[in-house]
Design an enzyme around this catalytic site. Sequence first.
Site, mmCIF file in Angstrom:
data_model
loop_
_atom_site.group_PDB
_atom_site.id
_atom_site.type_symbol
_atom_site.label_atom_id
_atom_site.label_comp_id
_atom_site.label_asym_id
_atom_site.label_seq_id
_atom_site.Cartn_x
_atom_site.Cartn_y
_atom_site.Cartn_z
ATOM 1 N N PHE A 122 10.092 -12.976 -22.101
ATOM 2 C CA PHE A 122 9.026 -12.087 -22.559
ATOM 3 C C PHE A 122 8.376 -11.439 -21.339
ATOM 4 O O PHE A 122 7.872 -12.153 -20.461
ATOM 5 C CB PHE A 122 8.002 -12.902 -23.349
ATOM 6 C CG PHE A 122 6.853 -12.084 -23.855
ATOM 7 C CD1 PHE A 122 7.049 -11.114 -24.825
ATOM 8 C CD2 PHE A 122 5.573 -12.286 -23.367
ATOM 9 C CE1 PHE A 122 5.986 -10.363 -25.297
ATOM 10 C CE2 PHE A 122 4.503 -11.549 -23.838
ATOM 11 C CZ PHE A 122 4.705 -10.580 -24.809
ATOM 12 N N ALA A 123 8.386 -10.120 -21.283
ATOM 13 C CA ALA A 123 7.911 -9.419 -20.085
ATOM 14 C C ALA A 123 6.691 -8.569 -20.403
ATOM 15 O O ALA A 123 6.805 -7.425 -20.853
ATOM 16 C CB ALA A 123 9.038 -8.558 -19.525
ATOM 17 N N LEU A 124 5.537 -9.175 -20.182
ATOM 18 C CA LEU A 124 4.265 -8.486 -20.419
ATOM 19 C C LEU A 124 3.522 -8.259 -19.098
ATOM 20 O O LEU A 124 3.142 -7.138 -18.763
ATOM 21 C CB LEU A 124 3.398 -9.336 -21.371
ATOM 22 C CG LEU A 124 1.923 -8.971 -21.489
ATOM 23 C CD1 LEU A 124 1.769 -7.588 -22.107
ATOM 24 C CD2 LEU A 124 1.174 -9.991 -22.354
ATOM 25 N N ALA A 129 -1.944 -5.881 -14.598
ATOM 26 C CA ALA A 129 -2.215 -6.177 -16.013
ATOM 27 C C ALA A 129 -1.849 -7.626 -16.304
ATOM 28 O O ALA A 129 -0.674 -7.959 -16.479
ATOM 29 C CB ALA A 129 -1.421 -5.236 -16.917
ATOM 30 N N GLY A 130 -2.859 -8.491 -16.277
ATOM 31 C CA GLY A 130 -2.642 -9.904 -16.568
ATOM 32 C C GLY A 130 -3.414 -10.255 -17.833
ATOM 33 O O GLY A 130 -2.954 -9.977 -18.956
ATOM 34 N N GLY A 340 -4.491 -44.539 -6.916
ATOM 35 C CA GLY A 340 -4.990 -44.600 -5.539
ATOM 36 C C GLY A 340 -4.138 -43.716 -4.635
ATOM 37 O O GLY A 340 -3.670 -42.646 -5.055
ATOM 38 N N GLY A 341 -3.921 -44.164 -3.385
ATOM 39 C CA GLY A 341 -3.143 -43.369 -2.429
ATOM 40 C C GLY A 341 -1.750 -43.077 -2.937
ATOM 41 O O GLY A 341 -1.179 -42.006 -2.677
ATOM 42 N N GLU A 364 -0.008 -17.913 -21.078
ATOM 43 C CA GLU A 364 -0.273 -17.730 -22.529
ATOM 44 C C GLU A 364 -1.780 -17.623 -22.779
ATOM 45 O O GLU A 364 -2.293 -18.127 -23.778
ATOM 46 C CB GLU A 364 0.358 -18.862 -23.351
ATOM 47 C CG GLU A 364 1.855 -18.979 -23.098
ATOM 48 C CD GLU A 364 2.734 -18.935 -24.331
ATOM 49 O OE1 GLU A 364 2.214 -18.756 -25.451
ATOM 50 O OE2 GLU A 364 3.963 -19.048 -24.162
ATOM 51 N N THR A 366 -5.433 -17.491 -20.166
ATOM 52 C CA THR A 366 -6.170 -18.480 -19.354
ATOM 53 C C THR A 366 -7.239 -19.163 -20.214
ATOM 54 O O THR A 366 -7.557 -18.696 -21.318
ATOM 55 C CB THR A 366 -6.876 -17.796 -18.162
ATOM 56 O OG1 THR A 366 -7.862 -16.897 -18.695
ATOM 57 C CG2 THR A 366 -5.904 -17.026 -17.276
HETATM 58 C C1 LIG Z 1 4.661 -19.834 -13.764
HETATM 59 C C2 LIG Z 1 4.201 -18.660 -14.577
HETATM 60 C C3 LIG Z 1 4.961 -18.230 -15.638
HETATM 61 C C4 LIG Z 1 4.601 -17.084 -16.341
HETATM 62 N N1 LIG Z 1 5.428 -16.598 -17.330
HETATM 63 C C5 LIG Z 1 5.166 -15.381 -17.874
HETATM 64 C C6 LIG Z 1 6.095 -14.750 -18.764
HETATM 65 O O1 LIG Z 1 7.146 -15.319 -19.090
HETATM 66 N N2 LIG Z 1 5.817 -13.520 -19.228
HETATM 67 C C7 LIG Z 1 4.678 -12.862 -18.903
HETATM 68 O O2 LIG Z 1 4.499 -11.728 -19.357
HETATM 69 N N3 LIG Z 1 3.752 -13.425 -18.089
HETATM 70 C C8 LIG Z 1 3.974 -14.663 -17.550
HETATM 71 N N4 LIG Z 1 3.084 -15.238 -16.694
HETATM 72 C C9 LIG Z 1 1.863 -14.531 -16.372
HETATM 73 C C10 LIG Z 1 0.620 -15.186 -16.979
HETATM 74 O O3 LIG Z 1 0.621 -15.048 -18.371
HETATM 75 C C11 LIG Z 1 -0.603 -14.551 -16.282
HETATM 76 O O4 LIG Z 1 -0.584 -14.989 -14.932
HETATM 77 C C12 LIG Z 1 -1.906 -14.911 -16.972
HETATM 78 O O5 LIG Z 1 -2.013 -14.303 -18.233
HETATM 79 C C13 LIG Z 1 -3.139 -14.517 -16.149
HETATM 80 O O6 LIG Z 1 -3.049 -13.218 -15.696
HETATM 81 P P1 LIG Z 1 -3.274 -12.911 -14.137
HETATM 82 O O7 LIG Z 1 -2.417 -13.838 -13.370
HETATM 83 O O8 LIG Z 1 -3.115 -11.458 -13.893
HETATM 84 O O9 LIG Z 1 -4.772 -13.332 -13.848
HETATM 85 P P2 LIG Z 1 -6.084 -12.409 -14.021
HETATM 86 O O10 LIG Z 1 -6.084 -11.759 -15.353
HETATM 87 O O11 LIG Z 1 -6.217 -11.541 -12.829
HETATM 88 O O12 LIG Z 1 -7.235 -13.514 -14.018
HETATM 89 C C14 LIG Z 1 -7.808 -14.033 -12.821
HETATM 90 C C15 LIG Z 1 -9.036 -14.856 -13.237
HETATM 91 O O13 LIG Z 1 -10.012 -14.008 -13.880
HETATM 92 C C16 LIG Z 1 -10.320 -14.525 -15.170
HETATM 93 N N5 LIG Z 1 -10.592 -13.415 -16.090
HETATM 94 C C17 LIG Z 1 -9.827 -12.314 -16.307
HETATM 95 N N6 LIG Z 1 -10.410 -11.537 -17.244
HETATM 96 C C18 LIG Z 1 -11.544 -12.166 -17.637
HETATM 97 C C19 LIG Z 1 -12.570 -11.890 -18.578
HETATM 98 N N7 LIG Z 1 -12.554 -10.789 -19.342
HETATM 99 N N8 LIG Z 1 -13.598 -12.762 -18.702
HETATM 100 C C20 LIG Z 1 -13.633 -13.892 -17.954
HETATM 101 N N9 LIG Z 1 -12.693 -14.225 -17.044
HETATM 102 C C21 LIG Z 1 -11.655 -13.377 -16.897
HETATM 103 C C22 LIG Z 1 -9.081 -15.324 -15.576
HETATM 104 O O14 LIG Z 1 -9.388 -16.277 -16.571
HETATM 105 C C23 LIG Z 1 -8.701 -15.953 -14.249
HETATM 106 O O15 LIG Z 1 -9.503 -17.071 -14.019
HETATM 107 C C24 LIG Z 1 3.404 -16.399 -16.009
HETATM 108 C C25 LIG Z 1 2.612 -16.874 -14.963
HETATM 109 C C26 LIG Z 1 2.998 -17.971 -14.239
HETATM 110 C C27 LIG Z 1 2.137 -18.424 -13.088
#
Ligand SMILES: Cc1cc2nc3c(=O)[nH]c(=O)nc-3n(C[C@H](O)[C@H](O)[C@H](O)COP(=O)(O)OP(=O)(O)OC[C@H]3O[C@@H](n4cnc5c(N)ncnc54)[C@H](O)[C@@H]3O)c2cc1C
Length: 386
Positions: A122-124, A129-130, A340-341, A364, A366
Amino acid sequence: MALDQETLNQFIESVRRYVRDRLIPLEMQVAEEDRIPEEVIDEMKEMGLFGLSIPEEFGGLGLSMAEEVAIIQEMGYTSPVFRSMFGTNVGIGSQGIVIDGTPEQKARYLPRLATGELIGSFALTEADAGSDAGSVMTSARRDGDDYIINGSKRFITNAPRAGVFTVMARTGTREEGGRGVSAFLVDATLPGISLGKPDKKMGQKGAHTCDVIFENVRVPADALIGGKEGQGFKTAMKVLDRGRLHISALSVGTARRLIDESVNYATQRKQFGTEISNFQLVQAMLADSQTEYYAGKCMVEATARSYDAGEPVSLNAASCKLYCTEMVGRVADRAVQVHGGAGYISEYCVERFYRDVRLFRLYEGTSQIQQLVIAKQIIRNAQNTL
Ligand SMILES: Cc1cc2nc3c(=O)[nH]c(=O)nc-3n(C[C@H](O)[C@H](O)[C@H](O)COP(=O)(O)OP(=O)(O)OC[C@H]3O[C@@H](n4cnc5c(N)ncnc54)[C@H](O)[C@@H]3O)c2cc1C
């Protein structure tokens, strides 16, 4: 229920045995070599694990949500990388097609996803854009009977093995936000697709993520999930509840393992002339972990039953994801403390789990995003009753 109780119990028992007899002994090797042996992947295919959530008519097991969380709790008892290998096929890599796919898309992809012959990713996520998933900038421009996709995705689980990507790409304007995003099924062999180097991760060695780059990738119009533009986020939202419950069940299963490891250690390790399990401060850590584990287990199982009954579960699924993933983080931290250690030394598995479970709070959605979902919904509910 998709399975009768006896068949379900047998399946749970066979997964439990497989986890204990086959996978746990391999955990350290997989972490050190950063790869799961191919024969283990073949065994997981044989067991039907890639097709847990795919309907029986397409060759899967068609498990209900309650059944899926029972199996995933068992899988949580070992390194999460094993689950990750088939997790995308069970979750977002297949469920978009199951829920919103056209009959042709279902027939083309689901049977091979169910057997594991095809890996779905799944590529989002993109560099910019996180959590704000509606802001994706990967574009899909209509060109005659095709779309042309351009953009870069990052952290994509199983991308190095993927045969098909569900790609979230913008068909509308930037101003439309999530409403301008569509989901496409993109075969990984198409010209213009390239992969970045595998990411070096904190944990979960043996599960692989990397960037996926799309440069003028031409896909036929029938690659659009559901055949309609602008539905990508609606599809993703429908799949999310399942995904959140799945990760919650995984967290519960891992918490069980960490508690068992902690109790075993505490009843063997002696200090001050007695087993450390006799110290009430150690007992308090075990008791807190057990209590929180049980709370998480009850939440996940109850919400899974609601899901199967057709009730709206978005609020409770987000609550489960928030609670269970944070809970297993606390349980892992206490497991290290009880050791512990030794808990800091990689010979003991709690050190590895401590790093592995950190991911559950990030992907999925945060923990903060779950909090927003929960708060928005209860505020909206309150306003509606005024
Ligand atoms: C090992 C791994 C596997 C993954 N697999 C996939 C995958 O298969 N497909 C895919 O599409 N993605 C995948 N991801 C991506 C993952 O879903 C994102 O990293 C995640 O959704 C967070 O987005 P970001 O890293 O850009 O963090 P950001 O969105 O930049 O967040 C940074 C911080 O800001 C906080 N934050 C952001 N917006 C708000 C808000 N409105 N209010 C309060 N706090 C906020 C967040 O909670 C976090 O603490 C994967 C990531 C990892 C590390």
